[in-house]
Design a protein around this motif. Structure first.
Motif, PDB file in Angstrom:
ATOM      1  N   LYS A   1       0.925  -1.057  -0.079  1.00 29.02           N
ATOM      2  CA  LYS A   1       0.051  -0.012   0.114  1.00 29.02           C
ATOM      3  C   LYS A   1       0.926   1.299   0.029  1.00 29.02           C
ATOM      4  CE  LYS A   1      -3.711   2.257   2.510  1.00 29.02           C
ATOM      5  NZ  LYS A   1      -4.415   2.313   3.575  1.00 29.02           N
ATOM      6  N   ILE A   2       1.309   1.613  -1.041  1.00 22.95           N
ATOM      7  CA  ILE A   2       2.215   2.662  -1.203  1.00 22.95           C
ATOM      8  C   ILE A   2       1.720   4.032  -1.048  1.00 22.95           C
ATOM      9  CG2 ILE A   2       3.704   3.952  -2.839  1.00 22.95           C
ATOM     10  CD1 ILE A   2       4.540   1.227  -2.234  1.00 22.95           C
ATOM     11  N   ALA A   3       2.332   4.791  -0.054  1.00 29.37           N
ATOM     12  CA  ALA A   3       1.680   6.059   0.502  1.00 29.37           C
ATOM     13  C   ALA A   3       2.756   6.902   0.856  1.00 29.37           C
ATOM     14  CB  ALA A   3       0.985   5.896   1.711  1.00 29.37           C
ATOM     15  N   VAL A   4       2.653   8.281   0.525  1.00 29.79           N
ATOM     16  CA  VAL A   4       3.489   9.358   0.805  1.00 29.79           C
ATOM     17  C   VAL A   4       3.889   9.375   2.248  1.00 29.79           C
ATOM     18  CG1 VAL A   4       4.149  11.861   0.621  1.00 29.79           C
ATOM     19  CG2 VAL A   4       2.952  10.617  -1.351  1.00 29.79           C
ATOM     20  N   GLY A   5       5.248   9.320   2.553  1.00 35.62           N
ATOM     21  CA  GLY A   5       5.652   9.468   3.736  1.00 35.62           C
ATOM     22  C   GLY A   5       6.027   8.110   4.343  1.00 35.62           C
TER      23      GLY A   5
ATOM     24  N   ALA B   1      10.578   4.757   2.711  1.00 36.02           N
ATOM     25  CA  ALA B   1      11.690   4.012   3.589  1.00 36.02           C
ATOM     26  C   ALA B   1      10.964   2.455   3.845  1.00 36.02           C
ATOM     27  CB  ALA B   1      12.553   4.676   4.234  1.00 36.02           C
ATOM     28  N   VAL B   2       9.864   2.706   4.713  1.00 31.61           N
ATOM     29  CA  VAL B   2       9.291   1.587   5.287  1.00 31.61           C
ATOM     30  C   VAL B   2       8.923   0.577   4.115  1.00 31.61           C
ATOM     31  CG1 VAL B   2       7.357   0.783   6.807  1.00 31.61           C
ATOM     32  CG2 VAL B   2       8.506   2.759   7.068  1.00 31.61           C
ATOM     33  N   ALA B   3       8.277   1.023   3.032  1.00 29.38           N
ATOM     34  CA  ALA B   3       7.703   0.446   1.981  1.00 29.38           C
ATOM     35  C   ALA B   3       8.980  -0.589   1.414  1.00 29.38           C
ATOM     36  CB  ALA B   3       7.168   1.139   0.955  1.00 29.38           C
ATOM     37  N   ILE B   4       9.976   0.101   1.019  1.00 26.75           N
ATOM     38  CA  ILE B   4      11.160  -0.512   0.508  1.00 26.75           C
ATOM     39  C   ILE B   4      12.005  -1.471   1.272  1.00 26.75           C
ATOM     40  CG2 ILE B   4      11.497   1.390  -1.406  1.00 26.75           C
ATOM     41  CD1 ILE B   4      13.818   2.167   0.081  1.00 26.75           C
ATOM     42  N   THR B   5      12.001  -1.226   2.476  1.00 23.98           N
ATOM     43  CA  THR B   5      12.198  -2.106   3.291  1.00 23.98           C
ATOM     44  C   THR B   5      11.708  -3.514   3.471  1.00 23.98           C
ATOM     45  OG1 THR B   5      13.384  -0.501   4.840  1.00 23.98           O
ATOM     46  CG2 THR B   5      13.080  -2.585   5.716  1.00 23.98           C
ATOM     47  N   ASN B   6      10.057  -3.203   3.590  1.00 26.01           N
ATOM     48  CA  ASN B   6       9.530  -4.431   3.660  1.00 26.01           C
ATOM     49  C   ASN B   6       9.280  -5.332   2.209  1.00 26.01           C
ATOM     50  OD1 ASN B   6       8.662  -3.924   6.188  1.00 26.01           O
ATOM     51  ND2 ASN B   6       7.033  -2.745   5.695  1.00 26.01           N
ATOM     52  N   GLY B   7       9.531  -4.575   1.240  1.00 30.19           N
ATOM     53  CA  GLY B   7       9.614  -5.285  -0.056  1.00 30.19           C
ATOM     54  C   GLY B   7      10.798  -6.316  -0.346  1.00 30.19           C
ATOM     55  N   ALA B   8      11.805  -5.411   0.359  1.00 29.83           N
ATOM     56  CA  ALA B   8      12.977  -6.258   0.269  1.00 29.83           C
ATOM     57  C   ALA B   8      12.929  -7.530   1.216  1.00 29.83           C
ATOM     58  CB  ALA B   8      14.295  -5.440   0.769  1.00 29.83           C
ATOM     59  N   ALA B   9      12.229  -7.372   2.433  1.00 32.20           N
ATOM     60  CA  ALA B   9      11.921  -8.411   3.151  1.00 32.20           C
ATOM     61  C   ALA B   9      11.210  -9.676   2.390  1.00 32.20           C
ATOM     62  CB  ALA B   9      11.338  -8.154   4.583  1.00 32.20           C
ATOM     63  N   ASP B  10      10.199  -9.044   1.541  1.00 28.56           N
ATOM     64  CA  ASP B  10       9.478  -9.971   0.825  1.00 28.56           C
ATOM     65  C   ASP B  10      10.317 -10.973   0.019  1.00 28.56           C
ATOM     66  OD1 ASP B  10       6.942  -9.661   1.928  1.00 28.56           O
ATOM     67  OD2 ASP B  10       6.418  -7.962   0.474  1.00 28.56           O
ATOM     68  N   VAL B  11      11.017 -10.347  -0.673  1.00 28.12           N
ATOM     69  CA  VAL B  11      12.100 -10.918  -1.678  1.00 28.12           C
ATOM     70  C   VAL B  11      13.091 -11.856  -1.048  1.00 28.12           C
ATOM     71  CG1 VAL B  11      13.968 -10.512  -3.499  1.00 28.12           C
ATOM     72  CG2 VAL B  11      11.893  -9.255  -3.218  1.00 28.12           C
TER      73      VAL B  11
END
Length: 239
Positions: free
Chosen positions: A138-142, A145-155
């Motif tokens: 759920k991409i949101a402004v603000g 960094a949380v989003a890309i960290t979590n995306g990396a964890a998924d990978v």
């Protein structure tokens, strides 16, 4: 087919409260011996002082030598759960390089090093569960960094599942969970945010730490589940 946690050893990395505690207690209630590990062993020891079946250890996921030492102390184990995180919130212009690095170091590189050094100690039928988060979907402004960290964890979970097979590796991705993580909003701000989200998300409630603990137990005991991300978010990405 499902396995059992009875007489198994489960290592839970994280704090003595919130999701980490819920996972620890759920695993203990399912029959496991639990090792709770984190950067403050003293606080963990206080948190679990009256809980039989739970021992404590020191580990700093940003320090590889600390991870190696933990492995030497705990010996063989059955399951690893890493709940540790360090959030780097804010818009792009406000992000601090060090906080972003710490976020990755704690939630991605740290679990990677846990897998590197402790996977050889995992008994047959064991697993590793790491944590992602709803911001990846759920991409949101603000929350960049949380989003890309979590995306990396998924990978990371998918990659480790392939390389470490037959050790199973999965990620759990919580939505908004009622833990101390939201206390910084203040009582009024937290209540308003929770009420707004409750009226909009499909589950019509805020998640509880026990919701996440149940997902982690599923990941540990479901022997045909690996390389996946279990999204426990009340349908939040849909709104």
């Amino acid at each position: 087919m499902t396995g059992t946690l009875k007489d198994k050893t489960v290592l839970v990395v994280g704090r003595g409260g919130g999701i980490a505690r819920a996972v620890t207690m759920a695993a203990r209630e399912a029959g496991a011996q639990v090792i709770a590990a984190g950067r403050s062993q003293e606080k963990l020891a206080e948190a679990y002082a009256d809980e039989p079946g739970v021992s404590t250890e020191y580990v700093d996921l940003t320090d590889e030598a600390s991870i190696v030492a933990l492995g030497e102390r705990v010996g063989s184990i059955d399951h690893i759960v890493s709940t540790a995180s360090a959030r780097a919130r804010g818009k792009l212009a406000d992000l601090n390089r060090d906080s972003v690095r710490l976020s990755f170091d704690t939630k991605v590189i740290g679990p990677l090093m846990l897998a590197k050094h402790l996977a050889p100690r995992i008994n047959e039928g064991g697993s590793i569960t790491i944590f992602s988060g709803v911001a990846a979907n759920k991409i949101a402004v603000g929350t960049l960094a949380v989003a890309i960290t979590n995306g990396a964890a998924d990978v990371l979970a998918r990659s480790l599942a392939l390389e470490l097979a037959p050790i199973r590796v999965n990620a759990v991705s919580p939505g908004v969970i009622d833990t101390g993580a939201w206390d910084a909003l203040g009582d009024e701000g937290k209540a308003k945010y929770f009420q707004d989200l409750t009226t909009r998300n499909p589950a019509r409630r805020i998640g509880a730490a026990d919701d996440i603990a149940e997902a982690v137990l599923y990941a540990m005991t479901s022997t045909f589940v690996t390389g996946t991300t279990l999204r426990v978010d009340g349908g939040e990405p849909l709104i």
